[in-house]
Structure formats: structure tokens, C-alpha cells
Design an enzyme around this catalytic site. Structure first.
Site, PDB file in Angstrom:
ATOM      1  N   GLY A  20       0.796  -1.223   0.000  1.00  0.00           N
ATOM      2  CA  GLY A  20       0.000   0.000   0.000  1.00  0.00           C
ATOM      3  C   GLY A  20       0.830   1.275   0.000  1.00  0.00           C
ATOM      4  O   GLY A  20       0.388   2.293   0.552  1.00  0.00           O
ATOM      5  N   ASN A  22       1.410   3.066  -2.667  1.00  0.00           N
ATOM      6  CA  ASN A  22       0.648   4.007  -3.500  1.00  0.00           C
ATOM      7  C   ASN A  22      -0.519   4.586  -2.711  1.00  0.00           C
ATOM      8  O   ASN A  22      -0.807   5.781  -2.806  1.00  0.00           O
ATOM      9  CB  ASN A  22       0.147   3.311  -4.766  1.00  0.00           C
ATOM     10  N   ARG A  74     -14.570 -17.049  -9.108  1.00  0.00           N
ATOM     11  CA  ARG A  74     -14.241 -15.654  -9.390  1.00  0.00           C
ATOM     12  C   ARG A  74     -15.481 -14.746  -9.432  1.00  0.00           C
ATOM     13  O   ARG A  74     -15.479 -13.645  -8.898  1.00  0.00           O
ATOM     14  CB  ARG A  74     -13.548 -15.603 -10.752  1.00  0.00           C
ATOM     15  N   MET A  99      -3.877  -7.212  -6.602  1.00  0.00           N
ATOM     16  CA  MET A  99      -3.271  -8.211  -7.474  1.00  0.00           C
ATOM     17  C   MET A  99      -4.241  -9.337  -7.835  1.00  0.00           C
ATOM     18  O   MET A  99      -4.001 -10.511  -7.540  1.00  0.00           O
ATOM     19  CB  MET A  99      -1.999  -8.767  -6.812  1.00  0.00           C
ATOM     20  N   ILE A 101      -7.016 -10.544 -11.142  1.00  0.00           N
ATOM     21  CA  ILE A 101      -7.649 -10.261 -12.423  1.00  0.00           C
ATOM     22  C   ILE A 101      -9.149 -10.228 -12.174  1.00  0.00           C
ATOM     23  O   ILE A 101      -9.701 -11.125 -11.527  1.00  0.00           O
ATOM     24  CB  ILE A 101      -7.254 -11.339 -13.454  1.00  0.00           C
ATOM     25  N   LEU A 102      -9.789  -9.163 -12.658  1.00  0.00           N
ATOM     26  CA  LEU A 102     -11.215  -8.975 -12.371  1.00  0.00           C
ATOM     27  C   LEU A 102     -12.065  -9.500 -13.520  1.00  0.00           C
ATOM     28  O   LEU A 102     -11.658  -9.453 -14.682  1.00  0.00           O
ATOM     29  CB  LEU A 102     -11.478  -7.490 -12.132  1.00  0.00           C
ATOM     30  N   HIS A 118       0.039   0.515 -13.331  1.00  0.00           N
ATOM     31  CA  HIS A 118       0.802  -0.664 -13.752  1.00  0.00           C
ATOM     32  C   HIS A 118       2.268  -0.267 -13.918  1.00  0.00           C
ATOM     33  O   HIS A 118       2.563   0.774 -14.518  1.00  0.00           O
ATOM     34  CB  HIS A 118       0.228  -1.189 -15.075  1.00  0.00           C
ATOM     35  N   GLU A 152      -9.988  -6.603 -20.863  1.00  0.00           N
ATOM     36  CA  GLU A 152      -8.704  -7.176 -21.272  1.00  0.00           C
ATOM     37  C   GLU A 152      -7.587  -6.653 -20.353  1.00  0.00           C
ATOM     38  O   GLU A 152      -7.485  -5.441 -20.120  1.00  0.00           O
ATOM     39  CB  GLU A 152      -8.417  -6.772 -22.723  1.00  0.00           C
ATOM     40  N   GLU A 183       5.674   6.260  -9.288  1.00  0.00           N
ATOM     41  CA  GLU A 183       4.227   5.989  -9.171  1.00  0.00           C
ATOM     42  C   GLU A 183       3.600   6.876  -8.095  1.00  0.00           C
ATOM     43  O   GLU A 183       2.436   7.274  -8.203  1.00  0.00           O
ATOM     44  CB  GLU A 183       3.986   4.517  -8.800  1.00  0.00           C
TER      45      GLU A 183
HETATM   46  C1  GAR Z   1       2.890  -1.113  -7.706  1.00  0.00           C
HETATM   47  O1  GAR Z   1       4.163  -1.111  -8.283  1.00  0.00           O
HETATM   48  C2  GAR Z   1       1.838  -1.224  -8.791  1.00  0.00           C
HETATM   49  O2  GAR Z   1       2.197  -0.578  -9.972  1.00  0.00           O
HETATM   50  C3  GAR Z   1       1.793  -2.711  -8.981  1.00  0.00           C
HETATM   51  O3  GAR Z   1       1.890  -3.252  -7.698  1.00  0.00           O
HETATM   52  C4  GAR Z   1       2.661  -2.382  -6.873  1.00  0.00           C
HETATM   53  C5  GAR Z   1       1.882  -2.113  -5.615  1.00  0.00           C
HETATM   54  O4  GAR Z   1       2.676  -1.458  -4.672  1.00  0.00           O
HETATM   55  N1  GAR Z   1       0.582  -3.110  -9.645  1.00  0.00           N
HETATM   56  C6  GAR Z   1       0.520  -4.083 -10.538  1.00  0.00           C
HETATM   57  O5  GAR Z   1       1.485  -4.753 -10.868  1.00  0.00           O
HETATM   58  C7  GAR Z   1      -0.860  -4.322 -11.119  1.00  0.00           C
HETATM   59  N2  GAR Z   1      -0.774  -5.120 -12.283  1.00  0.00           N
HETATM   60  P1  GAR Z   1       2.020  -0.812  -3.376  1.00  0.00           P
HETATM   61  O6  GAR Z   1       1.127  -1.870  -2.717  1.00  0.00           O
HETATM   62  O7  GAR Z   1       3.204  -0.487  -2.504  1.00  0.00           O
HETATM   63  O8  GAR Z   1       1.238   0.393  -3.785  1.00  0.00           O
END
Ligand code: GAR
Length: 201
Positions: A20, A22, A74, A99, A101-102, A118, A152, A183
Site C-alpha cells: 500500500g 501508492n 471468481r 493483485m 484479475i477482475l 501498472h 482485457e 508511481e
Molecule cells: C505497484 O508497483 C503497482 O504498480 C503494482 O503493484 C505495486 C503495488 O505497490 N501493480 C501491478 O502490478 C498491477 N498489475 P504498493 O502496494 O506499494 O502500492
């Protein structure tokens, strides 16, 4: 998105699975008054151990846990997730390291209200191991992309990207750290601009 700019706050629900960081960036921007008209109204995790839940709790944001382990398939999980999310009446659902896929049913329900970050310069390197693949290909730049989510995987319209130069010394770990750091300003800036109508929904 179904959001009337200027009249209401943009209600944001964040979905997480892990650290978390981000989410923490979004919380920090909000605390500093930098997130425009966006407000994080809830954080939902599919893992009880996600550190992001603690981050949300510390910021006084309501949290919920919904584990796929409690569902036989799912569709059932995604259906329950919709019920959880919609209690908060979000204008925007933000995947912040979620993480999973929806299903297309889920994605369609949140059409143009669902965004993802991403860790690659999409359309390059959809899916996993993005940094390893960028290094392996000898790319000069890596980066991150915020995009609308469509059924997709990692293929919806791109909203904004940030480039991160790759140096010769970079390893998968150092590159991951550099991209993650980028990010942390990309995602809040996109959410701020969506809330202010500077990006079209
Ligand atoms: C981030 O790097 C994000 O871009 C990636 O997971 C990480 C989460 O970090 N997301 C994906 O790969 C989605 N396909 P965080 O939990 O520290 O924010």
C-alpha cells in the site's frame, strides 16, 4: 464517470492487496490538501495481512477485508466485492496494487469509474515481472502507466505515464524502487486531475 465536478467531492474507494505505498501517497496528498476534490472514503483489501490496511486505519479511513478464499469462484467473489464497494457510493474505484484479475462483469459495472496503475510503459509488458522484462530487453526507459480498466488485462485507454531512465547499474530491485517512487506522484496527480475535471472521464 458519474461525477458532477464542483458540486460534490469525488468519492474514491481504493482496492489493495499488499504494502500500500501508492495508497500511502494518496493519503499523504489528501492530508496536505493536494488531492483536489477527491476523498478516499474506504479501502478494501483481499488480504488480511496487507500493510495498506494499517496505513488506512492510521489515517482514519474505513477498511474492509474480503478474501477470495471464502468464495468458490471468481464471479461470486467479484459480485460480493461489488456489494462491498457500492456501500460507499464511489465515483472512482482505484486499484492500488490490487493483485487480482477482475471479471468482465465487475469491470463493466465500473465502466469509466475504474483505474489501475501498472509498473511499465504500457502497452509494453502487461502482466507480471515488468522490470525484469524491461532490463532483459535492454530498454533505455522503464516507467509506470495509469489507465482505465477494461476486461482485457492492462489494455484500457492510457490516462498518463511517467518515464524512468534505466541505468547500466540497475537491477530488478533498484529499478522497481525507482518506478515505485515515480508511481507515488503519478497516481495522486491523476486522481487530483480527474476530480478537478482536468482529465475527461
Ligand atoms: C505497484 O508497483 C503497482 O504498480 C503494482 O503493484 C505495486 C503495488 O505497490 N501493480 C501491478 O502490478 C498491477 N498489475 P504498493 O502496494 O506499494 O502500492
Amino acid at each position: 464517470c458519474r461525477f458532477l465536478r464542483g458540486l460534490y467531492l469525488m468519492r474514491v474507494v481504493c482496492l489493495i492487496s499488499g504494502k500500500g505505498t501508492n495508497l500511502q501517497a494518496l493519503i499523504d496528498w489528501q492530508a496536505n490538501g493536494l488531492l483536489g476534490d477527491a476523498r478516499i472514503v474506504a479501502v478494501i483489501s483481499n488480504t488480511a495481512a496487507a500493510l495498506g490496511l494499517e496505513r488506512a486505519g492510521n489515517a482514519g479511513i474505513p477498511t474492509k477485508i474480503l478474501s477470495q478464499r471464502d468464495f468458490s469462484n471468481r464471479c461470486a467473489f467479484d459480485h460480493a466485492l461489488i456489494q462491498f464497494i457500492d456501500v460507499y457510493e464511489p465515483n472512482l474505484v482505484v486499484l492500488a496494487g490490487f493483485m487480482r484479475i477482475l471479471t468482465s462483469g465487475f469491470v463493466t459495472h465500473y465502466e469509466r469509474r475504474l483505474i489501475n496503475i501498472h509498473p511499465s510503459l504500457l502497452p509494453k509488458y502487461k502482466g507480471l515481472n515488468t522490470h525484469k522484462r524491461a532490463l532483459g530487453a535492454g530498454d533505455k526507459n522503464a516507467g509506470a502507466t495509469v489507465h482505465w480498466v477494461t476486461p482485457e488485462l492492462d489494455a484500457g485507454d492510457i490516462i498518463r505515464q511517467v518515464k524512468v531512465p534505466i541505468s547500466r547499474e540497475d537491477t530488478e530491485e533498484t529499478l522497481k524502487a525507482k518506478v515505485l517512487n515515480a508511481e507515488h506522484s503519478l497516481y495522486p496527480s491523476v486522481i487530483r486531475d480527474l476530480s478537478l475535471g482536468l482529465i475527461k472521464c
